[in-house]
Motif scaffolding. Sequence first.
Motif, PDB file in Angstrom:
ATOM      1  N   HIS A 146       0.858  -1.180   0.000  1.00 15.01           N
ATOM      2  CA  HIS A 146       0.000   0.000   0.000  1.00 15.01           C
ATOM      3  C   HIS A 146       0.898   1.235   0.000  1.00 15.01           C
ATOM      4  O   HIS A 146       1.726   1.407   0.889  1.00 15.01           O
ATOM      5  N   CYS A 147       0.721   2.072  -0.984  1.00 19.02           N
ATOM      6  CA  CYS A 147       1.588   3.234  -1.184  1.00 19.02           C
ATOM      7  C   CYS A 147       0.851   4.511  -0.783  1.00 19.02           C
ATOM      8  O   CYS A 147      -0.315   4.705  -1.140  1.00 19.02           O
ATOM      9  N   TYR A 148       1.551   5.394  -0.043  1.00 23.05           N
ATOM     10  CA  TYR A 148       0.995   6.698   0.306  1.00 23.05           C
ATOM     11  C   TYR A 148       1.882   7.785  -0.272  1.00 23.05           C
ATOM     12  O   TYR A 148       3.084   7.853   0.023  1.00 23.05           O
ATOM     13  N   ILE A 149       1.287   8.632  -1.112  1.00 21.58           N
ATOM     14  CA  ILE A 149       1.951   9.806  -1.677  1.00 21.58           C
ATOM     15  C   ILE A 149       1.051  10.992  -1.385  1.00 21.58           C
ATOM     16  O   ILE A 149      -0.082  11.060  -1.874  1.00 21.58           O
ATOM     17  N   ASP A 150       1.546  11.918  -0.603  1.00 18.53           N
ATOM     18  CA  ASP A 150       0.750  13.040  -0.116  1.00 18.53           C
ATOM     19  C   ASP A 150      -0.019  13.754  -1.225  1.00 18.53           C
ATOM     20  O   ASP A 150      -1.223  13.953  -1.113  1.00 18.53           O
ATOM     21  N   LEU A 151       0.658  14.129  -2.292  1.00 24.08           N
ATOM     22  CA  LEU A 151       0.014  14.882  -3.367  1.00 24.08           C
ATOM     23  C   LEU A 151      -1.163  14.124  -3.978  1.00 24.08           C
ATOM     24  O   LEU A 151      -2.155  14.730  -4.380  1.00 24.08           O
ATOM     25  N   LEU A 152      -1.080  12.819  -3.993  1.00 21.44           N
ATOM     26  CA  LEU A 152      -2.124  12.002  -4.623  1.00 21.44           C
ATOM     27  C   LEU A 152      -3.192  11.521  -3.660  1.00 21.44           C
ATOM     28  O   LEU A 152      -4.356  11.362  -4.045  1.00 21.44           O
ATOM     29  N   HIS A 153      -2.808  11.263  -2.408  1.00 22.01           N
ATOM     30  CA  HIS A 153      -3.699  10.527  -1.512  1.00 22.01           C
ATOM     31  C   HIS A 153      -4.214  11.319  -0.309  1.00 22.01           C
ATOM     32  O   HIS A 153      -4.990  10.779   0.469  1.00 22.01           O
ATOM     33  N   ASN A 154      -3.800  12.547  -0.149  1.00 25.43           N
ATOM     34  CA  ASN A 154      -4.182  13.299   1.038  1.00 25.43           C
ATOM     35  C   ASN A 154      -5.393  14.174   0.755  1.00 25.43           C
ATOM     36  O   ASN A 154      -5.282  15.229   0.131  1.00 25.43           O
ATOM     37  N   THR A 155      -6.550  13.737   1.233  1.00 24.77           N
ATOM     38  CA  THR A 155      -7.786  14.509   1.082  1.00 24.77           C
ATOM     39  C   THR A 155      -8.290  15.022   2.430  1.00 24.77           C
ATOM     40  O   THR A 155      -9.401  15.529   2.523  1.00 24.77           O
ATOM     41  N   ALA A 156      -7.472  14.890   3.465  1.00 24.10           N
ATOM     42  CA  ALA A 156      -7.879  15.284   4.816  1.00 24.10           C
ATOM     43  C   ALA A 156      -7.957  16.800   4.944  1.00 24.10           C
ATOM     44  O   ALA A 156      -7.281  17.537   4.228  1.00 24.10           O
ATOM     45  N   LYS A 157      -8.780  17.247   5.886  1.00 23.13           N
ATOM     46  CA  LYS A 157      -8.848  18.690   6.169  1.00 23.13           C
ATOM     47  C   LYS A 157      -7.546  19.168   6.793  1.00 23.13           C
ATOM     48  O   LYS A 157      -7.022  20.200   6.423  1.00 23.13           O
ATOM     49  N   ASP A 158      -7.044  18.426   7.760  1.00 23.61           N
ATOM     50  CA  ASP A 158      -5.764  18.753   8.398  1.00 23.61           C
ATOM     51  C   ASP A 158      -4.686  17.923   7.699  1.00 23.61           C
ATOM     52  O   ASP A 158      -4.338  16.826   8.131  1.00 23.61           O
TER      53      ASP A 158
END
Length: 118
Positions: A31-43
């Motif tokens: 499972h890959c996390y890339i901020d620009l692609l996967h971050n939809t959080a308010k904070d």
Amino acid sequence: MNIFVSYTTRDDYIDKELLESISDVLSTVGHCYIDLLHNTAKDKQRHVEFMLLQANLIILIASNSIFSSKWVRWELEEAKKRSIPIIIVKAEFDKINTLKNLELMLLSHPLFTIRTLK
């Protein structure tokens, strides 16, 4: 395996298109996390911190400006504090070469048992 990708877009050859390709490659091994692609959080920053804490591995996309980024430096310091392995992938101006570097790393690194990639 949870993989956190550390990078900076200060270098124009690190862009959304390349990051999407990196995500595609890494999804074959975890499972890959890339901020620009996967971050939809308010904070957004809190979410980055949370995802970093969930990571089993950090992959650093090593472009020319990585150490100019306070966020990359912070991510690497946190990974070291938590003993999260860091693998460096050399970024090149040619996106295809960056992806080849990533694939070679996956094929040769002992953390990965995969021998063929899509």
